[in-house]
Every structure is written in structure tokens, then in C-alpha cells.
Design an enzyme around this catalytic site. Structure first.
Site, PDB file in Angstrom:
ATOM      1  N   ASP A  92       0.870  -1.183   0.000  1.00  0.00           N
ATOM      2  CA  ASP A  92       0.000   0.000   0.000  1.00  0.00           C
ATOM      3  C   ASP A  92       0.904   1.228   0.000  1.00  0.00           C
ATOM      4  O   ASP A  92       2.038   1.182   0.483  1.00  0.00           O
ATOM      5  CB  ASP A  92      -0.903   0.007   1.253  1.00  0.00           C
ATOM      6  CG  ASP A  92      -2.140   0.896   1.078  1.00  0.00           C
ATOM      7  OD1 ASP A  92      -3.256   0.339   0.958  1.00  0.00           O
ATOM      8  OD2 ASP A  92      -1.993   2.142   1.048  1.00  0.00           O
ATOM      9  N   ASP A 117       3.960   2.590  -3.957  1.00  0.00           N
ATOM     10  CA  ASP A 117       3.054   3.377  -4.793  1.00  0.00           C
ATOM     11  C   ASP A 117       2.884   2.598  -6.089  1.00  0.00           C
ATOM     12  O   ASP A 117       3.795   2.535  -6.917  1.00  0.00           O
ATOM     13  CB  ASP A 117       3.651   4.765  -5.046  1.00  0.00           C
ATOM     14  CG  ASP A 117       2.759   5.622  -5.958  1.00  0.00           C
ATOM     15  OD1 ASP A 117       1.830   5.065  -6.591  1.00  0.00           O
ATOM     16  OD2 ASP A 117       3.009   6.836  -6.047  1.00  0.00           O
ATOM     17  N   ASN A 142      -5.481  -4.017  -6.981  1.00  0.00           N
ATOM     18  CA  ASN A 142      -6.653  -3.419  -6.326  1.00  0.00           C
ATOM     19  C   ASN A 142      -6.511  -1.919  -6.077  1.00  0.00           C
ATOM     20  O   ASN A 142      -7.524  -1.213  -5.985  1.00  0.00           O
ATOM     21  CB  ASN A 142      -6.899  -4.160  -4.995  1.00  0.00           C
ATOM     22  CG  ASN A 142      -7.764  -3.366  -4.053  1.00  0.00           C
ATOM     23  OD1 ASN A 142      -8.988  -3.352  -4.186  1.00  0.00           O
ATOM     24  ND2 ASN A 142      -7.139  -2.670  -3.101  1.00  0.00           N
ATOM     25  N   TYR A 174     -12.350   8.681 -13.416  1.00  0.00           N
ATOM     26  CA  TYR A 174     -12.521   7.371 -12.772  1.00  0.00           C
ATOM     27  C   TYR A 174     -13.179   6.391 -13.735  1.00  0.00           C
ATOM     28  O   TYR A 174     -12.709   5.257 -13.917  1.00  0.00           O
ATOM     29  CB  TYR A 174     -13.362   7.516 -11.503  1.00  0.00           C
ATOM     30  CG  TYR A 174     -13.494   6.249 -10.705  1.00  0.00           C
ATOM     31  CD1 TYR A 174     -12.530   5.881  -9.774  1.00  0.00           C
ATOM     32  CD2 TYR A 174     -14.579   5.397 -10.895  1.00  0.00           C
ATOM     33  CE1 TYR A 174     -12.652   4.706  -9.042  1.00  0.00           C
ATOM     34  CE2 TYR A 174     -14.706   4.225 -10.172  1.00  0.00           C
ATOM     35  CZ  TYR A 174     -13.737   3.878  -9.243  1.00  0.00           C
ATOM     36  OH  TYR A 174     -13.853   2.712  -8.532  1.00  0.00           O
ATOM     37  N   LYS A 230     -11.442   2.934 -15.258  1.00  0.00           N
ATOM     38  CA  LYS A 230     -11.958   1.593 -15.003  1.00  0.00           C
ATOM     39  C   LYS A 230     -12.370   0.895 -16.307  1.00  0.00           C
ATOM     40  O   LYS A 230     -12.221  -0.327 -16.426  1.00  0.00           O
ATOM     41  CB  LYS A 230     -13.119   1.658 -14.012  1.00  0.00           C
ATOM     42  CG  LYS A 230     -12.684   2.127 -12.617  1.00  0.00           C
ATOM     43  CD  LYS A 230     -11.608   1.204 -12.037  1.00  0.00           C
ATOM     44  CE  LYS A 230     -11.239   1.543 -10.604  1.00  0.00           C
ATOM     45  NZ  LYS A 230     -10.254   0.618 -10.023  1.00  0.00           N
ATOM     46  N   THR A 233     -16.810   1.494   1.853  1.00  0.00           N
ATOM     47  CA  THR A 233     -15.396   1.528   2.244  1.00  0.00           C
ATOM     48  C   THR A 233     -15.014   2.999   2.422  1.00  0.00           C
ATOM     49  O   THR A 233     -15.789   3.893   2.034  1.00  0.00           O
ATOM     50  CB  THR A 233     -14.500   0.925   1.141  1.00  0.00           C
ATOM     51  OG1 THR A 233     -14.584   1.791  -0.011  1.00  0.00           O
ATOM     52  CG2 THR A 233     -14.916  -0.485   0.751  1.00  0.00           C
TER      53      THR A 233
HETATM   54  N1  LIG Z   1     -15.679   0.652  -2.787  1.00  0.00           N
HETATM   55  C1  LIG Z   1     -16.337   0.496  -3.913  1.00  0.00           C
HETATM   56  O1  LIG Z   1     -17.571   0.634  -3.949  1.00  0.00           O
HETATM   57  C2  LIG Z   1     -15.643   0.153  -5.190  1.00  0.00           C
HETATM   58  C3  LIG Z   1     -16.437  -0.130  -6.327  1.00  0.00           C
HETATM   59  C4  LIG Z   1     -15.806  -0.453  -7.517  1.00  0.00           C
HETATM   60  C5  LIG Z   1     -14.430  -0.495  -7.571  1.00  0.00           C
HETATM   61  N2  LIG Z   1     -13.690  -0.204  -6.467  1.00  0.00           N
HETATM   62  C6  LIG Z   1     -12.259  -0.252  -6.603  1.00  0.00           C
HETATM   63  O2  LIG Z   1     -11.746  -1.126  -5.612  1.00  0.00           O
HETATM   64  C7  LIG Z   1     -10.427  -0.708  -5.253  1.00  0.00           C
HETATM   65  C8  LIG Z   1     -10.356  -0.542  -3.762  1.00  0.00           C
HETATM   66  O3  LIG Z   1     -11.295   0.454  -3.361  1.00  0.00           O
HETATM   67  P1  LIG Z   1     -11.716   0.663  -1.832  1.00  0.00           P
HETATM   68  O4  LIG Z   1     -13.133   1.028  -1.857  1.00  0.00           O
HETATM   69  O5  LIG Z   1     -11.256  -0.484  -1.036  1.00  0.00           O
HETATM   70  O6  LIG Z   1     -10.871   1.980  -1.491  1.00  0.00           O
HETATM   71  P2  LIG Z   1     -10.144   2.438  -0.146  1.00  0.00           P
HETATM   72  O7  LIG Z   1      -9.932   3.899  -0.313  1.00  0.00           O
HETATM   73  O8  LIG Z   1     -10.857   1.923   1.040  1.00  0.00           O
HETATM   74  O9  LIG Z   1      -8.732   1.689  -0.225  1.00  0.00           O
HETATM   75  C9  LIG Z   1      -7.816   1.970  -1.247  1.00  0.00           C
HETATM   76  C10 LIG Z   1      -6.414   1.644  -0.755  1.00  0.00           C
HETATM   77  O10 LIG Z   1      -5.532   1.893  -1.848  1.00  0.00           O
HETATM   78  C11 LIG Z   1      -4.415   2.603  -1.345  1.00  0.00           C
HETATM   79  N3  LIG Z   1      -3.808   3.390  -2.426  1.00  0.00           N
HETATM   80  C12 LIG Z   1      -4.236   4.560  -2.954  1.00  0.00           C
HETATM   81  N4  LIG Z   1      -3.378   4.974  -3.893  1.00  0.00           N
HETATM   82  C13 LIG Z   1      -2.404   4.034  -3.970  1.00  0.00           C
HETATM   83  C14 LIG Z   1      -1.254   3.899  -4.750  1.00  0.00           C
HETATM   84  N5  LIG Z   1      -0.882   4.827  -5.656  1.00  0.00           N
HETATM   85  N6  LIG Z   1      -0.478   2.807  -4.568  1.00  0.00           N
HETATM   86  C15 LIG Z   1      -0.808   1.874  -3.650  1.00  0.00           C
HETATM   87  N7  LIG Z   1      -1.886   1.962  -2.863  1.00  0.00           N
HETATM   88  C16 LIG Z   1      -2.686   3.025  -3.035  1.00  0.00           C
HETATM   89  C17 LIG Z   1      -4.954   3.460  -0.209  1.00  0.00           C
HETATM   90  O11 LIG Z   1      -3.923   3.872   0.673  1.00  0.00           O
HETATM   91  C18 LIG Z   1      -5.966   2.512   0.417  1.00  0.00           C
HETATM   92  O12 LIG Z   1      -5.367   1.719   1.419  1.00  0.00           O
HETATM   93  C19 LIG Z   1     -10.169   0.576  -6.055  1.00  0.00           C
HETATM   94  O13 LIG Z   1      -9.482   0.246  -7.247  1.00  0.00           O
HETATM   95  C20 LIG Z   1     -11.558   1.063  -6.372  1.00  0.00           C
HETATM   96  O14 LIG Z   1     -11.580   1.886  -7.501  1.00  0.00           O
HETATM   97  C21 LIG Z   1     -14.263   0.120  -5.274  1.00  0.00           C
END
Ligand SMILES: NC(=O)c1ccc[n+]([C@@H]2O[C@H](COP(=O)([O-])OP(=O)(O)OC[C@H]3O[C@@H](n4cnc5c(N)ncnc54)[C@H](O)[C@@H]3O)[C@@H](O)[C@H]2O)c1
Length: 267
Positions: free
Chosen positions: A39, A65, A92, A160, A164, A195
Site C-alpha cells: 500500500d 506506490d 486493487n 474514474y 476503469k 469503504t
Molecule cells: N468501494 C467500492 O464501492 C468500489 C467499487 C468499484 C471499484 N472499487 C475499486 O476497488 C479498489 C479498492 O477500493 P476501496 O473502496 O477499497 O478503497 P479504499 O480507499 O478503502 O482503499 C484503497 C487503498 O488503496 C491505497 N492506495 C491509494 N493509492 C495508492 C497507490 N498509488 N499505490 C498503492 N496503494 C494506493 C490506499 O492507501 C488505500 O489503502 C479501487 O481500485 C476502487 O476503484 C471500489
């Protein structure tokens, strides 16, 4: 007793410190994988790795990163030094910066670049540097993270949605080049999960109700996305590659509910 599904496997999770990544890392570990939790926040990665260790699993935490080439290369090297192999890559990491991302005409160039780098370039970079190691073990599985917005955008976050849709396209295309190495590549399109990324949506009662109504069987949990991650990571999904799976409790099969359209200022 049969061996756990992912016994002997090594999995990398990007963005494993929160939300879906944390749930995915925990589920992969429960399925028997040794997990490199990575992360951009080293504290968040460490907390997830600690939770895995506390549950009797095997994990390391690495700051990375995922959108930075040098950082990704250092992370992959560290994983191979520690575990000697890579079998699963769960791409992710992602961001959805409300207020920065928006309509094209109103968006700063830097916001576009940050979203595309974090959500799409990260998949390119992590895959590029992991693939030789997956290939060396005779194959493996890459699980990417798309979104319902790749298919049904809300019209509020253009960068975004584009990032995606890019992940879904890259998944289809990458699957071809990876097949000769025995590597399968699939993506997951979740609906809207409570989340930290979605704190704005889920802290407003009317929006929460609208989003709940838009998922046919109610709101999703991170753990149910994580179950699909384990399935796609394992041989149970051996006939799947190049697929983007809607795992959204019917969100993309449904029209935007009236309540949500109203709450978002539409008709
Ligand atoms: N939550 C949803 O409803 C949802 C829906 C569709 C897709 N997603 C996708 O799922 C994934 C996770 O989302 P989430 O809801 O768990 O988000 P979140 O914000 O809870 O967690 C994201 C994590 O990614 C880390 N992060 C951010 N930038 C980073 C980078 N450059 N390198 C490494 N780590 C990095 C953050 O520190 C965090 O720990 C994302 O790709 C998001 O687009 C989420």
C-alpha cells in the site's frame, strides 16, 4: 482434509491497507496463500499484515506506490527475495477523488493524470514487473479491479470511469499475451461498497438509501468481493481469462433508481 485452495501460493495485493484490498488480503491468506500486503500507506499495509499474522496466516507488509515504476520494481524484488515466487497478483489499488475528478470541462489536467496513473497505469506497471515471476512458476492469476462505472458511469467522475473502462479493456487484451505463460487475467466490477473510498455516499442517509435500492439484493460487503478474488486466484476459475465479472448484486442490470437520481440533482 483437502489442502487449502491456495496452499503454497504467494499473492501480492496492491492497496491492501483498506477496504476491498484489506478484505482480499485476509481472504487470500485464509485460503492458504502467503500474502505480500502492499500500500502507499506503510501503516495501513502493516495493519493488514498484522491482522493476517494474528489469524495464523503468513504475510509481509511493503510500502509501494502502485503507480510509480521504481516503487513497483522495488516491491516485486522484495517479494521475490522474501518468498521466492509470485503466483497471484491482485491489482486493487485505486482512488476516486471526489471534488478533483468530475466533468472533463471542469477537471484539472493533474487530476486526470493522477486518477489514470493510480487506477490504470498501476495495473500496467505491477503486471509488467510481476509477469516474469508468474511465468517462472508455470503460470498464475492476475485479478484486476474495474468497477460498475466501467459499464454504467454515474456521469460525475469522468477520469474514474475512463480509468476503469481502461482496466476492463486492458484485462481483455493482456489475457492474450499472458496465455502463453499460463497466466490468466480477469477483472472484477464491484457495485458500491461501504469503504473509506465511498464515505461521502454512505454517510448521507438519502444517498445510502438510493444506492442500497439500486443493488437488487442490498448493499455489498468487502468480504463478498474478496470471495470472488479467491475464486479468480485459484484453479476453480481455470477456464476463465479475459473476463470482467460483474459482482454488484445486480447494480449494472438495474436502472438508476429515482431516489438516487433526485439525490444527485437529476430528474
Ligand atoms: N468501494 C467500492 O464501492 C468500489 C467499487 C468499484 C471499484 N472499487 C475499486 O476497488 C479498489 C479498492 O477500493 P476501496 O473502496 O477499497 O478503497 P479504499 O480507499 O478503502 O482503499 C484503497 C487503498 O488503496 C491505497 N492506495 C491509494 N493509492 C495508492 C497507490 N498509488 N499505490 C498503492 N496503494 C494506493 C490506499 O492507501 C488505500 O489503502 C479501487 O481500485 C476502487 O476503484 C471500489
Amino acid at each position: 482434509m483437502p489442502a487449502p485452495l491456495l496452499a503454497g501460493k504467494v499473492a501480492i495485493v496492491t492497496g491492501g491497507g483498506s477496504g476491498l484490498g484489506r478484505a482480499g488480503a485476509l481472504a487470500l491468506a485464509r485460503a492458504g496463500a502467503r500474502v505480500a500486503v502492499t500500500d502507499v500507506s506503510s501503516d495501513a499495509a502493516a495493519a493488514t499484515a498484522q491482522a493476517i499474522l494474528a489469524g495464523g496466516g503468513n504475510a509481509i507488509a511493503l510500502a509501494c506506490d502502485a503507480g510509480d515504476s521504481a516503487s513497483v520494481q522495488a516491491m516485486i524484488t522484495a517479494v521475490v527475495e522474501r518468498y521466492g515466487r509470485i503466483d497471484v497478483l491482485y491489482n486493487n489499488a485505486g482512488i476516486a477523488p471526489v471534488g478533483e475528478d468530475g466533468s472533463v470541462a471542469d477537471m484539472a489536467d493533474a487530476a486526470w493524470e493522477r486518477v489514470l496513473r493510480t487506477n490504470l497505469t498501476s495495473v500496467f506497471l505491477c503486471s509488467k514487473y510481476a509477469i516474469p515471476h508468474l511465468a517462472a512458476t508455470g503460470g498464475g492469476s492476475i485479478v484486476n479491479t474495474a468497477s460498475s462505472m466501467a459499464h454504467v458511469p454515474l456521469g460525475l467522475m469522468d477520469a474514474y470511469a475512463a480509468s476503469k473502462a481502461g482496466v476492463a479493456g486492458l484485462t481483455r487484451s493482456m489475457a492474450h499475451g499472458c496465455a502463453k505463460h499460463g497466466i490468466r487475467v480477469n477483472a472484477i466490477s464491484p457495485g458500491y461498497v461501504d469503504t473509506p473510498m465511498n464515505s461521502m455516499i454512505f454517510s448521507a442517509d438519502e444517498l445510502r438509501a438510493g444506492f442500497a435500492a439500486g443493488h437488487m439484493t442490498g448493499l455489498q460487503t468487502p468480504e463478498e468481493i474478496a470471495d470472488l478474488v479467491v475464486f479468480l486466484a485459484s484453479d476453480l476459475s481455470r477456464s476463465m481469462t479475459g473476463a470482467t465479472v460483474n459482482c454488484d448484486r445486480g447494480w449494472t442490470a438495474f436502472k438508476l433508481p429515482e431516489i438516487l437520481a433526485r439525490a444527485m440533482g437529476g430528474g
